[in-house]
Design an enzyme around this catalytic site. Structure first.
Site, PDB file in Angstrom:
ATOM      1  N   CYS A 137       0.840  -1.204   0.000  1.00 35.34           N
ATOM      2  CA  CYS A 137       0.000   0.000   0.000  1.00 35.34           C
ATOM      3  C   CYS A 137       0.879   1.261   0.000  1.00 35.34           C
ATOM      4  O   CYS A 137       1.519   1.557  -1.001  1.00 35.34           O
ATOM      5  CB  CYS A 137      -0.969  -0.042   1.171  1.00 35.34           C
ATOM      6  SG  CYS A 137      -2.359   1.103   0.990  1.00 35.34           S
ATOM      7  N   HIS A 196      -3.659  -5.351   1.480  1.00 32.54           N
ATOM      8  CA  HIS A 196      -3.278  -5.776   2.825  1.00 32.54           C
ATOM      9  C   HIS A 196      -3.784  -7.201   3.064  1.00 32.54           C
ATOM     10  O   HIS A 196      -4.731  -7.651   2.434  1.00 32.54           O
ATOM     11  CB  HIS A 196      -3.909  -4.860   3.877  1.00 32.54           C
ATOM     12  CG  HIS A 196      -3.387  -3.464   3.869  1.00 32.54           C
ATOM     13  ND1 HIS A 196      -2.157  -3.125   4.362  1.00 32.54           N
ATOM     14  CD2 HIS A 196      -3.954  -2.306   3.423  1.00 32.54           C
ATOM     15  CE1 HIS A 196      -1.974  -1.824   4.234  1.00 32.54           C
ATOM     16  NE2 HIS A 196      -3.041  -1.302   3.668  1.00 32.54           N
TER      17      HIS A 196
END
Length: 513
Positions: free
Chosen positions: A351, A462
């Site tokens: 991310c 994630h």
């Protein structure tokens, strides 16, 4: 309007004498213990402050659409422990720190930019009705609501505007436990002081004290619990031994004294993984499975020396990619990361970490601007040929993703599919004028959400290390299931609480005499 929530449901609340006392894990244990008794259970925390968040279903709108929202990871895990579907009602207010004096405000899963600049006391009064309404909904539809407090309920400078602790307890008429970390010292003073600083109507809700992280022979505690009960009228109903290997992520990260944590019981480490610990690091809980793996050592890297013997380097999520990238450069970690990649060492960005690995970060809308005078456009580390542009709209979605033909140090991931989640404002694209990178990860929607360039891999998703398939591919090892972790917590609480104490919290308080 009265704050009292009128409902046949019972509420049990876990308060603490401080942050880090053990509230989150005990609330999780209680969620599973009550669920195992055949009760319909829901967790609740009026307001959480954390950059560890999970994507959950939001509220259904007038048009019938149900957007995705986000809640604190602790309440997400508590909902799973309670055997219910995690939702925004379980954590109606989430504060995500972006700087020392500023947080993003998430209300019922949605970012409320209008509240970010409102002074704390005024904002608390504006947020309490949302929290109270969520609590009322949960108590109307469940047998038991397990509530987690925040910090200490006895901060007398904050008490008047603190709706997370005793205002919530009074509204729910909750049976309250107060837990303290005896390993830090001063446990009896902390419990007595907390009790005495509360007004009488709030003290009346406290049903038991809990001593957490005790080492040694419990008989040595005498006559402390008895004297404390004589002073307060509150019994000590649980003495919990020190237990580090429960398998649940810590609410505020995985930091341990000495800067690293090793798999318990394994002196000879085979793989050293360095995670760059920048100031606004987020979603640390996703690395808990690595901590549980035999033969893996995690190092929290804050200086170049921490990367010197690393087999892998991970750039995790960040609440403010540009500020953390500036910190990383100030620590001279950028050069150390580049050397690691040049030597063929495995380098993973997740991310915000992916965004930092790219060529440039562009913030035309000031999404990351205004914090510490950082924001606007800036260069990345130049290890992936990507450009990231920040968008005011935050992408929140659960993601089913599959790796393509990964190669080299990441070859084992080829063809592996896993379930994760995305929480980000940035959109990354491969610039046609730059060197090519292999699209390494695609969602089931067809979006490219991961790229590989040599030994460098960046993904937006994630939850990579929470996938048994990923752990098997990379380490040849599985991981404990969450269900086994939750059952272990409930078993531990059952063993170390007084006989009948947990069930007794659901009964009305008996008058003295």
């Amino acid at each position: 309007m009265s704050d009292l929530v009128r409902s046949p449901a019972r509420a049990v609340m876990v308060l603490g004498t401080s942050s880090g006392a053990g509230k989150s894990w005990l609330a999780t244990a209680l969620c599973r213990w009550y669920a195992r008794q055949g009760l319909k259970v829901a967790p609740f925390k009026a307001q959480n402050m954390s950059n560890n968040a999970r994507v959950v279903p939001g509220l259904i709108g007038a048009d019938g659409a149900q957007p995705m929202g986000e809640i604190g990871s602790a309440q997400y895990f508590q909902a799973l422990a309670a055997r219910c579907v995690p939702g925004v009602m379980h954590n109606p207010v989430l504060l995500k720190p972006e700087a020392d004096t500023r947080s993003q405000v998430v209300v019922l899963g949605e970012v409320r930019r209008d509240l970010a600049e409102v002074p704390w006391r005024e904002r608390s009064e504006a947020l309490w009705p949302h929290a109270r309404a969520a609590l009322q909904q949960l108590m109307a539809h469940n047998d038991v609501v397990v509530i987690e407090g925040a910090g200490s309920p006895a901060e007398i400078n904050l008490h008047a505007s603190d709706y997370v602790n005793m205002r919530t307890a009074l509204a729910a008429q909750a049976a309250c436990l107060v837990i303290t970390d005896i390993d830090r010292g001063g446990a009896f003073a902390h419990l007595y002081g907390t009790h005495q600083l509360l007004p009488a109507d709030e003290r009346a809700l406290i049903r038991g004290f809990v001593l957490n992280r005790f080492r040694g022979d419990a008989a040595l505690l005498a006559p402390g619990p008895e004297q404390l009960q004589a002073l307060t009228g509150v019994p000590t109903i649980g003495v919990l031994p020190m237990w580090r290997e429960h398998g649940l992520p810590e609410e505020d990260g995985l930091y341990e004294p000495g800067g690293h944590t090793a798999a318990p019981g394994h002196a000879a480490q085979r793989l050293r993984i360095a995670i760059v610990a920048y100031p606004r690091i987020s979603n640390l809980d996703e690395f808990q499975p690595l901590r549980n793996l035999p033969g893996v050592q995690l190092v929290w890297a804050r200086q170049p020396a921490d990367l010197e013997r690393a087999d892998w380097v991970i750039l995790p999520g960040s609440k403010h990619s540009q500020a953390d990238l500036a910190w990383l450069r100030a620590q001279r970690l950028d050069a150390a990361i580049a050397r690691h990649a040049a030597a063929g060492g495995a380098l993973l960005g997740i991310c915000g970490g992916l965004q930092m690995l790219g060529e440039a970060l562009i913030d035309l809308h000031g999404v990351e601007g205004g914090f510490d005078a950082l924001g606007g456009n800036g260069p990345g580390l130049g290890l992936l040929p990507l450009v990231t542009q920040f968008d005011p709209h935050k992408l929140l979605r659960p993601t089913r993703a599959s790796f393509g033909a990964t190669h080299g140090v990441w070859a084992a991931l080829a063809g592996v599919a896993f379930d994760g989640y995305e929480i980000h404002n940035g959109r990354s694209i491969q610039h046609p004028a730059m060197a090519s990178a292999l699209p390494a990860l695609r969602s089931t929607c067809g979006d490219t959400i991961g790229w590989q360039n040599g030994s460098v891999l960046g993904v937006y998703t994630h939850g990579l290390f929470e996938s048994p398939a990923v752990l098997q591919a990379l380490f040849g090892a599985g991981c404990r299931t969450l269900d086994s972790v939750f059952d272990g917590l409930a078993d531990f609480a059952e063993r170390h609480f007084s006989l009948g104490a947990l069930a007794g919290l659901l009964s009305p308080k008996q008058p003295p005499g």
